[in-house]
Every structure is written in structure tokens, then in C-alpha cells.
Design a protein around this motif. Sequence first.
Motif, short mmCIF file in Angstrom:
data_model
loop_
_atom_site.label_atom_id
_atom_site.label_comp_id
_atom_site.label_asym_id
_atom_site.label_seq_id
_atom_site.Cartn_x
_atom_site.Cartn_y
_atom_site.Cartn_z
N HIS A 93 0.86 -1.18 0.00
CA HIS A 93 0.00 0.00 0.00
C HIS A 93 0.90 1.23 0.00
N ARG A 94 0.90 1.99 -1.10
CA ARG A 94 1.79 3.14 -1.21
C ARG A 94 1.10 4.39 -0.67
N ILE A 95 1.83 5.15 0.14
CA ILE A 95 1.39 6.45 0.62
C ILE A 95 2.07 7.50 -0.24
N ASP A 96 1.31 8.19 -1.07
CA ASP A 96 1.85 9.13 -2.05
C ASP A 96 1.93 10.53 -1.42
N PHE A 97 3.11 10.90 -0.95
CA PHE A 97 3.28 12.19 -0.27
C PHE A 97 2.96 13.37 -1.19
N GLN A 98 3.43 13.30 -2.41
CA GLN A 98 3.22 14.43 -3.32
C GLN A 98 1.75 14.66 -3.59
N ASP A 99 1.01 13.59 -3.80
CA ASP A 99 -0.42 13.72 -4.04
C ASP A 99 -1.15 14.23 -2.81
N LEU A 100 -0.72 13.77 -1.64
CA LEU A 100 -1.46 14.07 -0.41
C LEU A 100 -1.10 15.42 0.20
N TRP A 346 7.11 16.91 21.07
CA TRP A 346 6.04 16.02 21.52
C TRP A 346 5.19 15.52 20.37
N ARG A 347 5.06 16.30 19.31
CA ARG A 347 4.39 15.79 18.12
C ARG A 347 5.20 14.63 17.53
N ALA A 348 6.51 14.81 17.49
CA ALA A 348 7.38 13.75 16.96
C ALA A 348 7.38 12.53 17.87
N GLN A 349 7.34 12.76 19.19
CA GLN A 349 7.25 11.63 20.11
C GLN A 349 5.99 10.81 19.84
N ASN A 350 4.89 11.51 19.66
CA ASN A 350 3.63 10.82 19.40
C ASN A 350 3.69 10.03 18.10
N PHE A 351 4.18 10.67 17.03
CA PHE A 351 4.23 10.00 15.73
C PHE A 351 5.15 8.78 15.77
N SER A 352 6.32 8.93 16.38
CA SER A 352 7.27 7.82 16.44
C SER A 352 6.71 6.65 17.25
N TYR A 353 6.05 6.97 18.37
CA TYR A 353 5.42 5.92 19.16
C TYR A 353 4.30 5.25 18.38
N TRP A 354 3.48 6.05 17.71
CA TRP A 354 2.36 5.52 16.94
C TRP A 354 2.84 4.56 15.86
N MET A 355 3.84 4.97 15.09
CA MET A 355 4.38 4.10 14.05
C MET A 355 4.97 2.83 14.64
N THR A 356 5.65 2.97 15.77
CA THR A 356 6.32 1.82 16.39
C THR A 356 5.31 0.79 16.87
N ASN A 379 -7.16 1.15 8.47
CA ASN A 379 -7.72 2.49 8.65
C ASN A 379 -6.82 3.56 8.05
N VAL A 380 -5.51 3.38 8.19
CA VAL A 380 -4.56 4.37 7.68
C VAL A 380 -4.57 4.40 6.15
N VAL A 381 -4.44 3.23 5.53
CA VAL A 381 -4.31 3.21 4.06
C VAL A 381 -5.65 3.26 3.34
N GLY A 382 -6.74 2.98 4.07
CA GLY A 382 -8.03 2.83 3.42
C GLY A 382 -8.79 4.10 3.18
N THR A 383 -8.33 5.22 3.76
CA THR A 383 -9.01 6.50 3.55
C THR A 383 -7.98 7.57 3.21
N GLY A 386 -6.64 9.14 6.40
CA GLY A 386 -5.61 8.34 7.08
C GLY A 386 -4.28 8.46 6.39
N ARG A 387 -4.27 8.39 5.07
CA ARG A 387 -3.02 8.51 4.32
C ARG A 387 -2.42 9.90 4.47
N THR A 388 -3.29 10.91 4.48
CA THR A 388 -2.82 12.29 4.62
C THR A 388 -2.18 12.51 5.98
N TYR A 389 -2.78 11.95 7.02
CA TYR A 389 -2.20 12.08 8.36
C TYR A 389 -0.78 11.54 8.37
N LEU A 390 -0.58 10.34 7.83
CA LEU A 390 0.76 9.77 7.83
C LEU A 390 1.71 10.63 6.99
N ALA A 391 1.24 11.09 5.84
CA ALA A 391 2.10 11.90 4.96
C ALA A 391 2.51 13.20 5.63
#
Length: 403
Positions: A93-100, A346-356, A379-383, A386-391
Motif C-alpha cells: 500500500h503506497r502512501i503518495d506524499f506528493q499527491d497528499l 512532543w508531536r514527533a514523540q507521538n508519531f514515532s510511538y504511533w508508528m512503532t 484504517n490508515v491506508v483505506g481513507t 488516514g493517508r494524509t495524516y501519515l504523509a
Amino acid sequence: MADAAVDSVTPVPVAIVGAGPAGLMLAHLLGRAGIETIALDTRTRHEIENTQRAGILEADVARDLVETGVSDRILADGYEHEGVELRFGGQAHRIDFQDLVGESVWLYPQTDVFIDLANARQRDGGTVLFGIKDTEVLDITTGNPRVRYTAADGTRHEIRARYVVGADGSRSMCRGLVPEDRRVRYGKEYPFAWFGILTEAPMSAPELIYAHSEHGFALISQRTETVQRMYFQCDPEENVDAWPDDRIWETLQARVAGPDGFRLKEGPVFEKSVLKFRSFVQEPMRWGSMVLAGDAAHTVPPTGARGLNLALHDVKVLAKVLVRALGSEGENALDDYQPQALQRVWRAQNFSYWMTQMLHTAPGGSDYDLRRQLGELDNVVGTRAGRTYLAEQYTGWPIRPNA
């Protein structure tokens, strides 16, 4: 040792303890503003250059290296990645940063960032002292802090500064100077680590692959056309000598396997290591005339590729604050550093923990835990949301005009 005689005393507006990327970027930015610095490090330049670290730079960090005149080598030698792949359930499932979000990240090793910064400091006549020892930071609660050190030839020297910056990494001496009863340390230990390899092989994919499987996590990264960096989840006490090449490749292939028949391109493994990690933040990031930056104040798991980027953001904020503090505003300007830095920390702490937690298989985890993770990934890749949040998180919340 603090009261011993010294062979020389040098005044300077800012002394920077730690000459890795964060310390050198701060020295570079201050130098552009006409502020002299001395950066010093117990490691030799050769040691820093040969320490393998992360290789993904946020959009703004990549721009800053070019636009502030460090180097444009990233444009020639780096690789622009317009997305990443999340692989789970055997499907890609590719997350397209440029598109998002209209941004990319850059694959460019931290060692090359350091080399560019060290060369820029040398080019611009900046003072950087490598391979020193016996570093002491004194009088930080006064307006005249001092840094003492022993040079390679055994002579003892003192730097008299107005401000001292502790950019001395995850084993920071400087952060220990904040009194124990006045500091707060937040942290989380993880029950797994990464087994990292460097291999002589072609690229298996044009962009990073984050793979979740019932066998555990794997990250497929790149370095060059012929050298690749890959990781798989392991026990923190794993012994690298117990892993011959065939066992490594069998493990990695199992974690990316799927009905699409995807397979990694294999080659000889020439470096193996176990990377332990944790989440950590120390507050305050300032004590008296000393401020902390980068890993000296915070570390994150490598899953979200935030560590180096976060350190370079710290010093970008800090450079502006120090220019004000050394100008007409005085020491009160330093009050703005911590709030600005910690918001992103703290935003980075949250993102790193979430991904982990989303991608790793916890020891002793149940079938429910595995299924729940798959639901979260879906949920992340299906909307698009969700993809925009990760990007947005992964590209580093770039600062855009009118944003």
C-alpha cells in the motif's frame, strides 16, 4: 580539575558542546548571522563520519541544507522519495506524499549531512575541535559560563562564553547539569530492537518499505544503487554473531512475503548491528545560560525517521533565539526556545510511538493484538484522511507560506 590552571582562555559568544550534525548546523546558522562559535567534540571527525545513522530528511531540512549554503550535494547524491510503502497482510500500500501534501522526503545518510556541515564550517573559517577530552561545563547559572577541555596534545584550555549549548547526543553530559530536583525525565523502553544490516545488493524497491507481519517488523531502506540498508525486529539482547547471511535473508524474506511474489534482492552482508531504542524527553531544555538541543534533550524510536530531523529543527529555532539574546533583547529571548521546540518534540514523540506500536509485534502479543494492528493499518491506508495524516507527519509538517 575545575580549579587547575589552563594553558589558554578564549572568549566567544556561544560555545557548543557536541560537533555532530546538530552542533555544526547551529554553528553554521549563527555564523551566517555574524556570531562566532566554538564547537567541540570528544569524537574525532573520522569516528563521526564512520558511524552509520538514519538516512531520511524532511522536506524543510533538505531545503535548509541547500538554501543556507551548507551544500547542494543532496540534490546530486540524494534520492527524492515521493512516498513510502506500508506492507501488511502480504499486500503493498503506497502512501503518495506528493499527491497528499505536495512534499517529498530525501534519502541522504546522516554521515553525509555531517560531512557537508563539517566541510562548510572549514570553508567558512569556523572553529571546530574534534578529539578533545575531559570536557567540563562550569558556571551555567551565571552570565559567564565556561567550558574547559583537554586538547589532543594534552594541554588544558578554557572557553569563556555568554551561552553554552549542549548538543552532545543521547549520552549527554550537559543534560546532567540540570539539577536533579529541577528536571523531569519522560521515557518509555521498548521490548524489541532492530537488527540492522548493510548489504551489497541492488535496490529492492525505489522507496522505503515498512513491513508488518506475524513474524515481526521489517524496514527495507536504501543507501546507493549498490548498497542497501535493511532492518528487522529482534530481541534487544540478540547476538549478531548468531546470524549468518542465509539466516538474515530467510528472516527478511519471510517478513515481506506475500501473494504478489515480492522478494528482496540479496547480496553479501558486510555490516551487522543491533539498534536498541527508546522514547525520552528531558525538561527543561534550558538551565541558566545553558540550553539543550537534539538528542541531548530527547530521543525517539527510529520508526518514524524523526531523530536527526528533530535535532536540526531544534537548532533552527535556537539559532534565531540566540541571535535575539545576543542582540538587544538579552537573556529573556531564551524563554521562547523551549515552548517552540517542545511543540514539535512532543508531536514527533507521538508519531514515532504511533508508528512503532502499529508496526511491531509485541513479545507475548495475542491474536487479538495482531488483528487489531491490521485494523489500524487498514484504517490508515483505506481513507485519504488516514493517508494524509501519515504523509503530513512523515514529511515533517513543512512550514508553508500562509500556513
